[in-house]
Design an enzyme around this catalytic site. Sequence first.
Site, short mmCIF file in Angstrom:
data_model
loop_
_atom_site.label_atom_id
_atom_site.label_comp_id
_atom_site.label_asym_id
_atom_site.label_seq_id
_atom_site.Cartn_x
_atom_site.Cartn_y
_atom_site.Cartn_z
N ASP A 33 21.07 -5.08 41.92
CA ASP A 33 20.32 -3.70 41.52
C ASP A 33 21.13 -2.52 41.55
O ASP A 33 21.55 -2.25 42.47
CB ASP A 33 19.19 -3.60 42.59
CG ASP A 33 17.70 -4.21 41.86
OD1 ASP A 33 17.52 -4.28 40.94
OD2 ASP A 33 16.86 -4.27 42.70
N GLU A 77 7.07 -6.83 36.90
CA GLU A 77 6.63 -6.72 38.33
C GLU A 77 5.01 -6.27 38.11
O GLU A 77 4.79 -5.31 37.51
CB GLU A 77 7.49 -5.90 39.13
CG GLU A 77 6.81 -5.86 40.61
CD GLU A 77 7.91 -5.55 41.49
OE1 GLU A 77 7.49 -5.41 42.76
OE2 GLU A 77 9.05 -5.14 41.23
N SER A 113 15.39 -3.70 47.37
CA SER A 113 14.50 -4.15 48.25
C SER A 113 14.85 -4.22 49.66
O SER A 113 14.48 -4.29 50.76
CB SER A 113 13.71 -5.27 47.87
OG SER A 113 14.60 -6.49 47.64
N GLU A 125 16.05 -0.49 36.32
CA GLU A 125 14.61 -0.03 36.27
C GLU A 125 14.24 0.58 35.06
O GLU A 125 14.90 1.55 34.65
CB GLU A 125 13.80 0.36 37.44
CG GLU A 125 13.88 -0.48 38.60
CD GLU A 125 12.91 -0.13 39.88
OE1 GLU A 125 12.33 0.76 39.56
OE2 GLU A 125 13.25 -0.82 40.84
#
Length: 286
Positions: free
Chosen positions: A88, A187, A50, A120
């Site tokens: 990440d 999320e 992000s 992810e």
Amino acid sequence: MSGEFSFKRVTAPDIAKRKGGAPIVALTAYHAHTARIIDPYVDMLLVGDSLGMVMHGYETTVPVPLELMIMHAQAVVRGSSRSLVVVDMPFGSYEESPSEAFRNAARVMKETGCGAIKIEGGAHMAETIRYLTDRGIPVMSHIGMTPQAVNTIGSFKPRGRFRSEWAAFEEDARAVAEAGAFAVVLEALAELLAARITKQISIPTIGIGASAECDGQILVLEDMLGLSPRVPKFVKEYAQIGEAIETAVKAYANEVRGRVFPSDAYTYPMCDEPAPVTKKPKMTGS
């Protein structure tokens, strides 16, 4: 090798043991100064991709390169001393194959000193999660609304709001837990579904826009401080620093334009010239 060795930081196994215990506190961090400020109060610092949107102005997280993640992670590790630092893996750095994922994840851990990585994806990433954990790389998974898949999802929208969708997300959670992930981020999942998954799996769930029943919570630091221009519905703003910054910048601009700043208090006055040094004549003996 004799003797015992213990980490000074929280580790991935420490987080895994918190299942059903005291809630896990996590925030994002992208540079050394904020990491140093928040490190004493959290269990985990996530160097999230992000940062591409928050710090570099990208519309999504998709363009973020691996090198950028490494650079920011190095700063966060330098600025912290006790929290588990999780990094990440950016889009395109792990999806092609487990071996590609290992090469890039190993590079991240070696070059940053972080304690774990995050990827992810649910059931379709289980093989990769198992491959990494079998080779010494702790993995935190991320299911629900997965920002790197925004181009296939179509938007940053909540997931699992229809019961017909629940089975797929429950299978994702079970798959990543069985593959060896030490925790999973949920999320923007419907509250009832997130609470249900938390009860079903053996690893901690870290909610973001999910449920208070999760084993922990995470937010983007800049969102909770009111610094982000687009704040998701699930973010509670704990400070209005964005407004304070805007007020300060306006005041600064007005004072510069009015030639009020810098005043004498913020400049350096001249000093008196030092008195000339006169040399005494050298005495000679008789």
